[in-house]
Design a protein around this motif. Structure first.
Motif, PDB file in Angstrom:
ATOM      1  N   GLN A   1      29.187  45.813  52.176  1.00 62.81           N
ATOM      2  CA  GLN A   1      28.214  46.689  52.824  1.00 62.81           C
ATOM      3  C   GLN A   1      27.788  46.108  54.166  1.00 62.81           C
ATOM      4  OE1 GLN A   1      24.743  47.548  50.459  1.00 62.81           O
ATOM      5  NE2 GLN A   1      23.676  48.590  52.127  1.00 62.81           N
ATOM      6  N   ALA A   2      27.521  44.801  54.209  1.00 66.61           N
ATOM      7  CA  ALA A   2      27.123  44.148  55.454  1.00 66.61           C
ATOM      8  C   ALA A   2      28.254  44.202  56.481  1.00 66.61           C
ATOM      9  CB  ALA A   2      26.720  42.698  55.181  1.00 66.61           C
ATOM     10  N   TRP A   3      29.494  44.071  56.005  1.00 64.84           N
ATOM     11  CA  TRP A   3      30.644  44.169  56.914  1.00 64.84           C
ATOM     12  C   TRP A   3      30.703  45.554  57.574  1.00 64.84           C
ATOM     13  CZ3 TRP A   3      34.649  40.559  57.956  1.00 64.84           C
ATOM     14  CH2 TRP A   3      35.741  41.066  58.665  1.00 64.84           C
ATOM     15  N   ALA A   4      30.513  46.571  56.760  1.00 63.01           N
ATOM     16  CA  ALA A   4      30.550  47.936  57.294  1.00 63.01           C
ATOM     17  C   ALA A   4      29.408  48.158  58.281  1.00 63.01           C
ATOM     18  CB  ALA A   4      30.472  48.945  56.149  1.00 63.01           C
ATOM     19  N   GLU A   5      28.226  47.658  57.942  1.00 64.02           N
ATOM     20  CA  GLU A   5      27.076  47.832  58.824  1.00 64.02           C
ATOM     21  C   GLU A   5      27.242  47.089  60.139  1.00 64.02           C
ATOM     22  OE1 GLU A   5      23.879  46.529  56.369  1.00 64.02           O
ATOM     23  OE2 GLU A   5      23.769  48.417  55.224  1.00 64.02           O
ATOM     24  N   ALA A   6      28.013  45.992  60.125  1.00 62.64           N
ATOM     25  CA  ALA A   6      28.247  45.228  61.353  1.00 62.64           C
ATOM     26  C   ALA A   6      29.209  45.937  62.291  1.00 62.64           C
ATOM     27  CB  ALA A   6      28.777  43.840  61.009  1.00 62.64           C
ATOM     28  N   GLY A   7      29.931  46.930  61.783  1.00 56.80           N
ATOM     29  CA  GLY A   7      30.809  47.723  62.639  1.00 56.80           C
ATOM     30  C   GLY A   7      32.144  47.085  62.958  1.00 56.80           C
ATOM     31  N   HIS A   8      32.589  46.128  62.154  1.00 49.18           N
ATOM     32  CA  HIS A   8      33.894  45.526  62.398  1.00 49.18           C
ATOM     33  C   HIS A   8      34.995  46.571  62.215  1.00 49.18           C
ATOM     34  CE1 HIS A   8      31.873  41.714  62.493  1.00 49.18           C
ATOM     35  NE2 HIS A   8      31.527  41.776  61.216  1.00 49.18           N
ATOM     36  N   GLU A   9      36.012  46.496  63.047  1.00 48.32           N
ATOM     37  CA  GLU A   9      37.074  47.495  62.999  1.00 48.32           C
ATOM     38  C   GLU A   9      38.061  47.250  61.866  1.00 48.32           C
ATOM     39  OE1 GLU A   9      38.922  47.780  66.796  1.00 48.32           O
ATOM     40  OE2 GLU A   9      37.103  48.478  67.827  1.00 48.32           O
ATOM     41  N   SER A  10      38.277  45.986  61.518  1.00 51.76           N
ATOM     42  CA  SER A  10      39.256  45.662  60.486  1.00 51.76           C
ATOM     43  C   SER A  10      38.610  45.714  59.106  1.00 51.76           C
ATOM     44  CB  SER A  10      39.841  44.272  60.727  1.00 51.76           C
ATOM     45  OG  SER A  10      38.807  43.302  60.682  1.00 51.76           O
ATOM     46  N   GLU A  11      39.456  45.657  58.069  1.00 55.94           N
ATOM     47  CA  GLU A  11      38.974  45.584  56.700  1.00 55.94           C
ATOM     48  C   GLU A  11      38.882  44.117  56.281  1.00 55.94           C
ATOM     49  OE1 GLU A  11      37.943  47.886  54.468  1.00 55.94           O
ATOM     50  OE2 GLU A  11      38.022  49.302  56.145  1.00 55.94           O
ATOM     51  N   PRO A  12      37.810  43.728  55.588  1.00 57.75           N
ATOM     52  CA  PRO A  12      37.685  42.329  55.171  1.00 57.75           C
ATOM     53  C   PRO A  12      38.518  42.051  53.935  1.00 57.75           C
ATOM     54  CG  PRO A  12      35.822  43.566  54.330  1.00 57.75           C
ATOM     55  CD  PRO A  12      36.648  44.537  55.141  1.00 57.75           C
ATOM     56  N   ARG A  13      38.810  40.782  53.740  1.00 57.52           N
ATOM     57  CA  ARG A  13      39.455  40.350  52.515  1.00 57.52           C
ATOM     58  C   ARG A  13      38.462  39.554  51.678  1.00 57.52           C
ATOM     59  NH1 ARG A  13      45.217  37.681  53.304  1.00 57.52           N
ATOM     60  NH2 ARG A  13      44.933  37.576  51.038  1.00 57.52           N
ATOM     61  N   VAL A  14      38.646  39.617  50.376  1.00 55.49           N
ATOM     62  CA  VAL A  14      37.759  38.926  49.440  1.00 55.49           C
ATOM     63  C   VAL A  14      38.607  38.230  48.390  1.00 55.49           C
ATOM     64  CG1 VAL A  14      35.993  39.199  47.665  1.00 55.49           C
ATOM     65  CG2 VAL A  14      35.865  40.567  49.761  1.00 55.49           C
ATOM     66  N   SER A  15      38.355  36.948  48.184  1.00 59.60           N
ATOM     67  CA  SER A  15      39.055  36.227  47.120  1.00 59.60           C
ATOM     68  C   SER A  15      38.054  35.691  46.109  1.00 59.60           C
ATOM     69  CB  SER A  15      39.879  35.058  47.690  1.00 59.60           C
ATOM     70  OG  SER A  15      39.040  33.983  48.072  1.00 59.60           O
ATOM     71  N   VAL A  16      38.504  35.624  44.858  1.00 55.60           N
ATOM     72  CA  VAL A  16      37.779  34.902  43.813  1.00 55.60           C
ATOM     73  C   VAL A  16      38.758  33.924  43.189  1.00 55.60           C
ATOM     74  CG1 VAL A  16      36.170  36.786  43.343  1.00 55.60           C
ATOM     75  CG2 VAL A  16      38.299  36.640  42.038  1.00 55.60           C
ATOM     76  N   SER A  17      38.244  32.840  42.649  1.00 52.96           N
ATOM     77  CA  SER A  17      39.100  31.857  41.989  1.00 52.96           C
ATOM     78  C   SER A  17      38.742  31.775  40.515  1.00 52.96           C
ATOM     79  CB  SER A  17      38.989  30.486  42.655  1.00 52.96           C
ATOM     80  OG  SER A  17      37.651  30.040  42.682  1.00 52.96           O
ATOM     81  N   ARG A  18      39.749  31.522  39.696  1.00 58.66           N
ATOM     82  CA  ARG A  18      39.569  31.429  38.256  1.00 58.66           C
ATOM     83  C   ARG A  18      40.572  30.429  37.675  1.00 58.66           C
ATOM     84  NH1 ARG A  18      35.861  34.247  39.441  1.00 58.66           N
ATOM     85  NH2 ARG A  18      35.105  36.174  38.445  1.00 58.66           N
ATOM     86  N   SER A  19      40.187  29.818  36.573  1.00 55.28           N
ATOM     87  CA  SER A  19      41.113  29.046  35.750  1.00 55.28           C
ATOM     88  C   SER A  19      41.637  29.988  34.675  1.00 55.28           C
ATOM     89  CB  SER A  19      40.406  27.842  35.112  1.00 55.28           C
ATOM     90  OG  SER A  19      39.986  26.924  36.105  1.00 55.28           O
ATOM     91  N   ILE A  20      42.925  30.327  34.745  1.00 61.76           N
ATOM     92  CA  ILE A  20      43.521  31.321  33.848  1.00 61.76           C
ATOM     93  C   ILE A  20      44.834  30.767  33.314  1.00 61.76           C
ATOM     94  CG2 ILE A  20      44.405  33.665  33.641  1.00 61.76           C
ATOM     95  CD1 ILE A  20      42.701  34.438  36.059  1.00 61.76           C
ATOM     96  N   PHE A  21      44.968  30.762  31.991  1.00 62.88           N
ATOM     97  CA  PHE A  21      46.175  30.224  31.370  1.00 62.88           C
ATOM     98  C   PHE A  21      46.690  31.201  30.315  1.00 62.88           C
ATOM     99  CE2 PHE A  21      43.471  26.721  32.704  1.00 62.88           C
ATOM    100  CZ  PHE A  21      44.321  26.054  33.572  1.00 62.88           C
ATOM    101  N   ALA A  22      47.910  31.653  30.522  1.00 61.93           N
ATOM    102  CA  ALA A  22      48.575  32.484  29.520  1.00 61.93           C
ATOM    103  C   ALA A  22      49.251  31.560  28.513  1.00 61.93           C
ATOM    104  CB  ALA A  22      49.600  33.383  30.190  1.00 61.93           C
ATOM    105  N   LEU A  23      48.887  31.668  27.263  1.00 63.36           N
ATOM    106  CA  LEU A  23      49.421  30.786  26.223  1.00 63.36           C
ATOM    107  C   LEU A  23      50.751  31.346  25.740  1.00 63.36           C
ATOM    108  CD1 LEU A  23      46.126  30.078  24.233  1.00 63.36           C
ATOM    109  CD2 LEU A  23      47.055  28.878  26.235  1.00 63.36           C
ATOM    110  N   THR A  24      51.831  30.845  26.319  1.00 61.09           N
ATOM    111  CA  THR A  24      53.159  31.351  25.986  1.00 61.09           C
ATOM    112  C   THR A  24      54.050  30.296  25.351  1.00 61.09           C
ATOM    113  OG1 THR A  24      54.059  30.808  28.178  1.00 61.09           O
ATOM    114  CG2 THR A  24      53.038  32.983  27.910  1.00 61.09           C
ATOM    115  N   SER A  25      53.547  29.068  25.199  1.00 56.60           N
ATOM    116  CA  SER A  25      54.350  27.997  24.604  1.00 56.60           C
ATOM    117  C   SER A  25      53.447  27.091  23.783  1.00 56.60           C
ATOM    118  CB  SER A  25      55.046  27.175  25.701  1.00 56.60           C
ATOM    119  OG  SER A  25      54.096  26.393  26.422  1.00 56.60           O
ATOM    120  N   ASP A  26      54.069  26.262  22.961  1.00 58.28           N
ATOM    121  CA  ASP A  26      53.301  25.298  22.173  1.00 58.28           C
ATOM    122  C   ASP A  26      52.573  24.315  23.080  1.00 58.28           C
ATOM    123  OD1 ASP A  26      54.127  26.479  19.830  1.00 58.28           O
ATOM    124  OD2 ASP A  26      55.778  25.065  19.478  1.00 58.28           O
TER     125      ASP A  26
END
Length: 353
Positions: free
Chosen positions: A243-268
């Motif tokens: 919302q703040a990005w849009a209100e600032a009037g920037h022409e480009s679209e922002p990117r957003v990242s989140v980080s997580r510890s994620i493990f798919a249990l596929t092996s012993d």
């Protein structure tokens, strides 16, 4: 259901998926990363493996006075020279420790070597290994400033330098010929200014980053501002940022990242390492004397269960970029397996691939 909805169902958004490594090393039994050289060289090899597996990014944390990755630009340059496609980034560089003009020079050089693939996460920093470590690097807050103010001031100087405008007065008897007018930091990397991210731990700093035109990095902890689950608070942080990005009037679209510890249990081996953490939950604690923080849960489950858990994570759904924190001390081969499991068994089921 209308005709348009029937013909054109909503498709889950694709996501940029990379890894985030702290680059720990320790000369202890069981560690595959026993020295600083191991940490650096294996970081390069993991980035190469990640690119071959189809991942989108290789990101590295920066900590000082610790047996972890520290000075980022030699590493980023090496990764840039060994890869050709993936994004190369940080998450994050503590600006309290940085000379912003030298930062602009070294970042510019690394970005040019990488062909414009740097995505640099910076921040005002978090509690470190030593008391006021930035003082040992020669930096002091100005009168009336906090150390957080110091980091944000350095960030603003960096952003201005990366614009590529001249600001330094020309020597009337220079050693080398120069273009007319004031001189800028060289080498200049076009577009790098738009690839700076701010590591935000609160809604307010997310808004500040948006106003300055920085992308948003939100990690596995933030200020506990409402008492709600971590992923809900983080999703709300993303919303106020956009919302703040849009209100600032920037022409480009922002990117957003989140980080997580994620493990798919596929092996012993996966189950031996992470099976016991499958019932992980958020944690709340004091980040320093004044700041109550909430730490997000980790995920470890069979792929079909994991898909449903991640689908319910509101912040992951809201972000366009997901950084998977990797247990780097388990070695390159195992961490490549961790990435491959997510890319193969989880991402397609969620519409991210």
């Amino acid at each position: 259901m209308g005709i348009a909805q029937a013909r054109f169902p909503v498709v889950p958004p694709m996501k940029t998926i990379g890894f985030l490594s702290f680059g720990h090393w320790t000369p202890q039994p069981g560690s595959h990363v026993r020295t600083a050289a191991d940490a650096l060289l294996q970081s390069v090899e993991l980035a190469v493996a990640a690119e071959e597996l189809g991942a989108d990014g290789a990101y590295f944390r920066v900590h000082h006075f610790a047996r972890q990755l520290a000075s980022p630009f030699p590493l980023l340059t090496a990764v840039g020279a060994r890869t050709s496609r993936i994004e190369i980034g940080t998450g994050v560089i503590d600006m309290r420790y940085e000379n912003p003009l030298y930062f602009a020079e070294t970042a510019g050089a690394a970005d040019l070597i990488a062909g414009g693939r740097l995505q640099l996460g910076i921040s005002r920093g978090s509690p470190e290994q030593v008391v006021d470590g930035w003082r040992y690097f020669g930096y002091e807050p100005a009168e009336g400033e906090t150390d957080a103010d110091l980091g944000r001031r350095h960030a603003e100087v960096l952003l201005e330098a990366l614009e590529g405008e001249g600001f330094a007065e020309l020597n009337p008897r220079p050693m080398f010929p120069n273009p007319p007018g004031l001189l800028r930091i060289e080498p200049h990397a076009p577009g790098l200014r738009e690839r700076i991210w701010w590591g935000s731990g609160s809604n307010a700093t997310g808004v500040w980053a948006a106003r300055l035109g920085m992308n948003l990095q939100s990690s596995t902890l933030k200020d506990d501002e409402t008492g709600e689950p971590f992923h809900v608070q983080q999703r709300k942080q993303i919303e106020v940022y956009r919302q703040a990005w849009a209100e600032a009037g920037h022409e480009s679209e922002p990117r957003v990242s989140v980080s997580r510890s994620i493990f798919a249990l596929t092996s012993d081996l996966d189950r031996a390492y992470f099976g016991a953490s499958g019932a992980s939950r958020d944690h709340v604690g004091m980040l320093d004397e004044r700041t109550r923080a909430i730490f997000g849960r980790s995920y470890a489950a069979e792929p079909d269960v994991l898909v449903e858990q991640l689908r319910a994570d509101e912040a992951i759904q809201a972000a366009d970029t997901l950084l998977l924190t990797v247990p780097n001390q388990l070695g390159v081969d195992y961490n490549a397996h961790v990435l491959e499991s997510i890319l193969t068994h989880v991402a397609p089921a969620l519409g991210w691939r």
